[in-house]
Design an enzyme around this catalytic site. Structure first.
Site, short mmCIF file in Angstrom:
data_model
loop_
_atom_site.label_atom_id
_atom_site.label_comp_id
_atom_site.label_asym_id
_atom_site.label_seq_id
_atom_site.Cartn_x
_atom_site.Cartn_y
_atom_site.Cartn_z
N GLY A 2 49.49 76.55 -1.03
CA GLY A 2 49.15 76.63 0.39
C GLY A 2 50.33 76.19 1.24
O GLY A 2 50.95 75.18 0.96
N THR A 14 52.60 69.09 0.41
CA THR A 14 51.17 69.35 0.32
C THR A 14 50.41 68.64 1.42
O THR A 14 50.59 67.45 1.65
CB THR A 14 50.57 68.95 -1.05
OG1 THR A 14 49.14 68.94 -0.92
CG2 THR A 14 51.01 67.57 -1.50
N ASP A 18 47.52 67.93 1.18
CA ASP A 18 46.57 67.04 0.50
C ASP A 18 47.11 65.63 0.29
O ASP A 18 46.35 64.71 -0.02
CB ASP A 18 46.18 67.64 -0.86
CG ASP A 18 45.40 68.93 -0.70
OD1 ASP A 18 44.73 69.07 0.33
OD2 ASP A 18 45.49 69.79 -1.58
N MET A 35 39.98 69.88 5.73
CA MET A 35 40.38 70.15 4.35
C MET A 35 40.45 68.87 3.51
O MET A 35 40.47 67.77 4.06
CB MET A 35 41.74 70.83 4.34
CG MET A 35 41.69 72.29 4.77
SD MET A 35 43.36 73.03 4.77
CE MET A 35 42.95 74.78 4.76
N GLY A 36 40.54 69.07 2.21
CA GLY A 36 40.65 67.93 1.31
C GLY A 36 39.51 67.94 0.31
O GLY A 36 38.55 67.21 0.46
N ARG A 37 39.64 68.77 -0.70
CA ARG A 37 38.54 68.93 -1.65
C ARG A 37 38.41 67.70 -2.55
O ARG A 37 37.33 67.31 -2.93
CB ARG A 37 38.78 70.20 -2.49
CG ARG A 37 37.50 70.81 -3.02
CD ARG A 37 37.60 72.31 -3.10
NE ARG A 37 36.95 72.89 -1.94
CZ ARG A 37 35.78 73.55 -2.00
NH1 ARG A 37 35.17 73.73 -3.13
NH2 ARG A 37 35.23 74.04 -0.91
N GLU A 73 35.58 68.85 3.44
CA GLU A 73 34.96 69.95 2.70
C GLU A 73 34.54 69.52 1.29
O GLU A 73 33.68 70.13 0.68
CB GLU A 73 35.93 71.13 2.60
CG GLU A 73 37.24 70.76 1.92
CD GLU A 73 38.21 71.93 1.73
OE1 GLU A 73 37.79 73.08 1.86
OE2 GLU A 73 39.39 71.66 1.43
N TYR A 121 42.65 76.98 8.27
CA TYR A 121 44.11 77.17 8.31
C TYR A 121 44.77 76.55 9.54
O TYR A 121 45.96 76.21 9.50
CB TYR A 121 44.44 78.67 8.29
CG TYR A 121 44.49 79.29 6.91
CD1 TYR A 121 44.27 78.55 5.76
CD2 TYR A 121 44.80 80.64 6.75
CE1 TYR A 121 44.32 79.13 4.50
CE2 TYR A 121 44.87 81.24 5.49
CZ TYR A 121 44.62 80.48 4.37
OH TYR A 121 44.68 81.05 3.12
#
Lengths: 421, 421
Positions: free
Chosen positions: B14, B143, B145, B191-193, B248, B298
């Site tokens: 990503g 990233t 993340d 975001m951030g699974r 998420e 996004y």
């Protein structure tokens, strides 16, 4: 010499990135004319504050705090969704307003809102006259929906438009990077239940020197699944990816919102997930492309960090003009933006009679939407482009915008009875 | 004197608002050392470009275009989600890489990505050695993340964090204005699974002199419906409104994503609508409060317009450092950000061996999440605050950011065989 009359200012309906810039224009201009206007009282939570006699004394705010309204989004005094009923249905509400205004020696009513508040503003002017306590009522335009007539545009819209154009450009660059092996479709849901003005702004993301495949779904165009899918597929085949901007108000042939055709939750509620996931999943099911989707919601109307400088300037100028119109003795009017030319963009302030404004909705002309219904025309671009021009960054502290929060000191009540909303 | 060896640079996974700033750092620094490094070739669409011998000659780009990468989001050469398999499973892929590198006299491999690409980078270094064509492989961290070990933070994360903090502040101001008569709840999905770093950034929206009621749902904390609803209700009772930031990746007690507990479409697919509407509807059903919700998707990783200056500087510095490490003869390493102090924030560039980086995920410490599980601690704030400091606005034209699109001229192929991915 008669005692100076005070002014009342209230914010109405959904707030915007620049409605406080109009408040700033009203208050700063009134402060410059202390020989003409007394204090500016604001309604706490909009017109509700007038009905409940919950007034805010803006004279207690420092010069610096009022100046900071210019770069602070949202409604600094609180807004409300409270539509006064018609005169016949609820005369008591209007009478109460006048009673409160009379108690606080208010002779000027500045109402900052959209179509509904223009109507309320007109009624206040009319009923105050018949009640023998005439109030000059001036409407200050505001709405991200951009649907007020006569004025070339409505403060709040241009900043939402800029936010959407910037966001769609950025997300399109992102999906373009990923499309070889991953996501090919980006869907962005935008506001505009009745008119596609904000959706149209998504089209600005693609422009001279930056050609991006953007497909727009307007509320003005009945949704046609096959044509839409063909358009998206062609874009992906040509560019490798496609961005879709979808208005929340898009309807299917049977008159239902496209959003409703989507998900149902455990209780059978529809529209749990907005229209963006409906569109994204439709593309995936029919064409097999991987997708991402976003719903901007409040972010698009609150994003003062990326506000249009043109919008900020117009919002302030309209607030200022409202006070100047009042000082000139005008009543039941709304200052407007008059466009003098597209390029170079030039504008001036005009004014319109409220009876021409109230209950008239400005639709997006069909000539602003491309023939196939999925894009914007050169005419639309010529209209929109100047509105998003210029940046007007707020000051930052610790990496975050420094937005002001006012003291909002209450004015002592003068009426003994409570008013039930 | 031996012929100068070229460099290969690729973007992986990503993309972010600042990955191109790292590319800028790599290319500008390599250009400054023309006595040490030949050309910089980029992989079109990431590592896929290396496998298919689809290389981009960055020497064809003007100095100005390369400089503009610093303010352009997304992956300028294209990225991909393509994970090379293990050496045993697919030795052919690695051999192909080395074959392509050899054909183009590539002696330096700069791989710009997250944990998976750190692992690939290490393997390239190892296998090239055993194949008798040693390549210096340097990983450039990236990233949103923020889950790479050793480095204090990962480029891309801080700008996403700033975007979320700014957006939550703006939307909270909006809902605060409306809460008297309308919306009381704003839910923002981020975001951030696996890790709650980005969700934690939502907590920065509330800070000194700007107290906002924000409830955060972290993927690290098992979702507890009753406690969550009680927390939200208390916030509304105290402030009149509440903002919820939901990752998420939030899971329920049975290990399922909370998002999956929501909507099903006509085909029975779950997760049509993301987790934000699930949370919003849950609040409405239990407490009756009106809501709005947004899904940034996004937008949060592409929002170069509101990038953190700290992030941009670090992304560039890490790209620059990667080339400098290569020139020093280092191999299988990753330049890192080393924090020297929180306040004033000071950092420097360090480096880490890839064998310490690959396949290690940095979790958010439990001590960064408040005891009740719904907020961030002072320790977390001290870590996050400096990262979002500073703005670094891109140039604008016609009201929109002027992002560069490179020529991306292909390098003539030297190998005759085609490689099937």
């Amino acid at each position: 010499m008669a005692k100076l009359r005070n002014a009342f200012y209230a914010q109405s309906g959904g707030v915007t990135a620049v409605i406080n810039a109009s408040a700033c224009g009203v208050i700063e201009t009134a402060r410059k004319h202390k020989d003409k206007i007394g204090k500016v009282f604001a309604g706490r939570n909009g017109i509700v504050g007038a009905l409940t006699e919950d007034l805010i004394d803006t004279s207690k705010e420092s010069k610096k705090a009022i100046a900071a309204l210019r770069h602070t989004p949202s409604g600094a005094f609180g807004s409300c969704r409270y539509k006064l009923k018609g005169l016949e249905e609820n005369r008591a509400e209007y009478e109460r307003l006048i009673e409160v205004f009379k108690a606080h020696n208010i002779g000027y009513f500045f109402y900052n809102g959209g179509g509904d508040s223009a109507d309320t503003c007109l009624k206040v002017s009319q009923i105050s006259e018949t009640m023998g306590y005439p109030i000059q009522a001036i409407h200050v335009p505001k709405t991200v929906d951009n649907d007020l007539p006569i004025t070339d545009c409505c403060p709040g819209f241009a900043s939402a438009a800029k936010y959407i154009a910037v966001s769609v450009r950025e997300a399109s660059f992102d999906v373009a990077s990923m499309c070889k092996t991953s996501t090919r479709i980006f869907v962005m849901e935008v506001m505009g239940r009745h008119a596609g003005w904000i959706a149209a702004a998504g089209g600005l993301a693609s422009g001279e020197g930056c050609d991006l495949p953007i497909v727009i779904l307007f509320p003005e165009i009945v949704f046609n699944r096959d044509k839409f899918l063909a358009k998206v597929d062609a874009a992906v085949k040509k560019h490798g990816y496609c961005s879709v901007v979808v208005s929340e108000g898009v309807k299917t042939e049977d008159g239902k919102f496209l959003a409703e055709s989507g998900a149902k939750d455990a209780f059978g509620h529809t529209q749990l997930g907005g229209v963006a996931p409906v569109v994204a999943n439709m593309i995936k099911d029919a064409l097999g492309y991987r997708f991402h989707w976003a719903v901007a919601d409040y972010l698009q109307r609150a994003a003062r960090h990326i506000a249009s400088r043109t919008d900020v300037e117009q919002a302030y100028a309209l607030g200022k003009a409202a006070v100047e119109l009042a000082i000139k003795g005008e009543n039941a009017v709304m200052p407007t933006v008059v466009r003098k030319s597209d390029s170079p963009y030039r504008w001036k302030i005009g004014s319109a009679a409220l009876k021409e404004v109230a209950n008239v909705e400005k639709k997006m002309p069909r000539g602003f939407i491309s023939r196939d219904g999925f894009g914007i025309t050169a005419k639309c671009r010529a209209y929109l482009q100047p509105l998003i021009m210029g940046e007007d960054y707020p000051p930052y502290k610790d990496g975050l915008p420094r937005y002001v929060r006012l003291e909002n000191v209450a004015v002592a009540k003068k009426l003994s009875d409570e008013f039930k909303l």
